[in-house]
Design an enzyme around this catalytic site. Sequence first.
Site, PDB file in Angstrom:
ATOM      1  N   HIS B 355      19.077   6.039  19.857  1.00  0.00           N
ATOM      2  CA  HIS B 355      17.622   5.840  19.894  1.00  0.00           C
ATOM      3  C   HIS B 355      17.268   4.361  20.009  1.00  0.00           C
ATOM      4  O   HIS B 355      16.296   3.990  20.675  1.00  0.00           O
ATOM      5  CB  HIS B 355      16.969   6.447  18.646  1.00  0.00           C
ATOM      6  CG  HIS B 355      15.483   6.599  18.767  1.00  0.00           C
ATOM      7  ND1 HIS B 355      14.594   5.726  18.180  1.00  0.00           N
ATOM      8  CD2 HIS B 355      14.740   7.515  19.444  1.00  0.00           C
ATOM      9  CE1 HIS B 355      13.360   6.115  18.477  1.00  0.00           C
ATOM     10  NE2 HIS B 355      13.419   7.193  19.237  1.00  0.00           N
ATOM     11  N   CYS B 356      18.064   3.512  19.397  1.00  0.00           N
ATOM     12  CA  CYS B 356      17.788   2.066  19.402  1.00  0.00           C
ATOM     13  C   CYS B 356      17.968   1.435  20.775  1.00  0.00           C
ATOM     14  O   CYS B 356      17.422   0.367  21.038  1.00  0.00           O
ATOM     15  CB  CYS B 356      18.729   1.346  18.437  1.00  0.00           C
ATOM     16  SG  CYS B 356      18.701   1.967  16.757  1.00  0.00           S
TER      17      CYS B 356
END
Lengths: 365, 365
Positions: B355-356
């Site tokens: 997600h990052c």
Amino acid sequence: MPRRLESTPRSDGYHMPAEWERHDGCWMLWPQRRDTWRDGGKPAQRAFVEVASQIARFERVTMGVNRDQYENARAMLPPQVRVVELSNNDAWMRDMGATFVINEQGDLRGVDWRFNAWGGLDKRMYFPWDQDQLVATKMLEIEGIDRYAAPFILEGGSIHVDGEGTLLTTEQCLLHPNRNPQLSRAQIEQGLADYLGIRHIIWLPLGVYEDETDGHVDNICCFTRAGVVVMTWTDDRSDPQYARSAAAYEALMTARDAKGRRLEVQKIHQPAPMTMTPEEASGLDVVDSAFLRPEGERLAGSYINFYIANDAILMPIFGDRQDAAAAQTLAELFPQREIVQIQAREILLGGGNIHCITQQQPAGG
Amino acid sequence: MPRRLESTPRSDGYHMPAEWERHDGCWMLWPQRRDTWRDGGKPAQRAFVEVASQIARFERVTMGVNRDQYENARAMLPPQVRVVELSNNDAWMRDMGATFVINEQGDLRGVDWRFNAWGGLDKRMYFPWDQDQLVATKMLEIEGIDRYAAPFILEGGSIHVDGEGTLLTTEQCLLHPNRNPQLSRAQIEQGLADYLGIRHIIWLPLGVYEDETDGHVDNICCFTRAGVVVMTWTDDRSDPQYARSAAAYEALMTARDAKGRRLEVQKIHQPAPMTMTPEEASGLDVVDSAFLRPEGERLAGSYINFYIANDAILMPIFGDRQDAAAAQTLAELFPQREIVQIQAREILLGGGNIHCITQQQPAGG
């Protein structure tokens, strides 16, 4: 999405359209080299801003910028100009950029030429040119357009086409041993046919006097529509340009285009010879690996180095007494288009002009 | 075309959609820092290639790259991933990239947050972060999307939204004195309302143990649809993560969302605690100005750090015995989507996860 294609545009049914056909937009690069552009590039940047702003009245403009100039370019350019990172060694988008080709369905693809900074290690304009070589790939990636990698050296300013099968170029540049010495004239003609989808080449002997590109055609002559060309001229027989223009005129008057037509040849008288002033020359960094631009050097000034935008002509002017006549001739040749005159000495000082710093992206279908 | 807007998304009728709403594509950045990514970045690059390749099965992917890695990234990535120059100091697109907002007509705009490398000069991850700060501007310029410049520091990984007015975040990060010490909690809430178009905030106290982002919510908890969240959990009361997850659970069980609903709270058991091995640590450059990543350091491993793509979930796995259960829970929570499991230790070693390193661009109308 973008692919590198191993076939050729011609075999896939693609050709380079004429510059006067509808554009989706225009690509440019931001000037910053201190050994090309005087006073840290600031006067040239203002001129490029003017060119980009004027073109943006008629079509989308994308300016490619090195990362260290991104914020400055974004601040100097109006918001309607798109600014993208596009690393480069200098700002001649015509010569480094992709040449777009199109098929009958209106699908676009790009041709990525090899580039050697106008002459390779023996007669380069600067060293290195590693980032220039990647410009075409990167612009096509941004747009998601497939790419042909042509296996020979060519700059976009060394060719003009009529979009109907004819290409105009100079022997001085395309047959120069510092470009593709391993290729014969016939092989070069085949390469142009394969990658631009053209069927016939009109060879002019030479480009403009003291043009540091080894005689790019886009400074001496271009098509204005199929069957019509306009060229730079001088009535002064003592000017070294006279014999060059006369030789070009003779070649054009005896030429036929791909459709067998004779050409209508229009002339525009060149501006009075210009040279680099001491003040201009002293504003340049002196760098051993780059082309020296000394004071007194003759500048290759020509009105032919204009850009055809949607509904407009962007033409260079120089504060010369020929400016008005040149604009008048272009107005007659392009009666449907607005003639936009741009004071272009700061671009000329770098070695080219408006056509050299622009690259049209044709409208797709 | 792109403009910088002086108003706010909320005043203009824009809000941030949920990640599960339809995407036009996904943005990523290419890893290369030798002090973040071991062995010159090569293992991380292979992991990023896997993430990009898998996402590209479901939506358009654009990879932003520094110029010195352009050719390498282009060669390592499959042709369907678009590669563009987009200078950066590190590769966390979630945190540096624009956050997209949309209005009822489906028009997209971007929010460009201030960025201070997760803590500013006192507790930064590296110095400088000048190129990171420009990433949002540049991606919006490429797309021709108008931009709001938010007047406070925020990373995209520190927020999650349900697209219906609710935002999920942590006090640890958003109220940390190294982000916006001049702003009160009420002012931060107002900023989130103004720039994301949300009406209600659910505050969790803390993020994941040893998470170097100061507790980004995207590693501990996220919405899976309106009214449902999933969080990382451990049954091991001796693990420092236990109290953090328990506190989050308590906050979630007593929360209401913007529409007044109670939340359904799902748990995924964390992987067994992982630490950086001596071999991994020895593959990193030691740089005084950057965060030190010594051997033995606890890694903030969590299955919650997944990306929701069109028709798929891209989830990190670690070769842990909890992998299968985590995938099963996500399959139940996202029954319409394919669950794609990616071995993600090399991303986790850099301090984040899938997600990052991703940022969705919602589909316009």
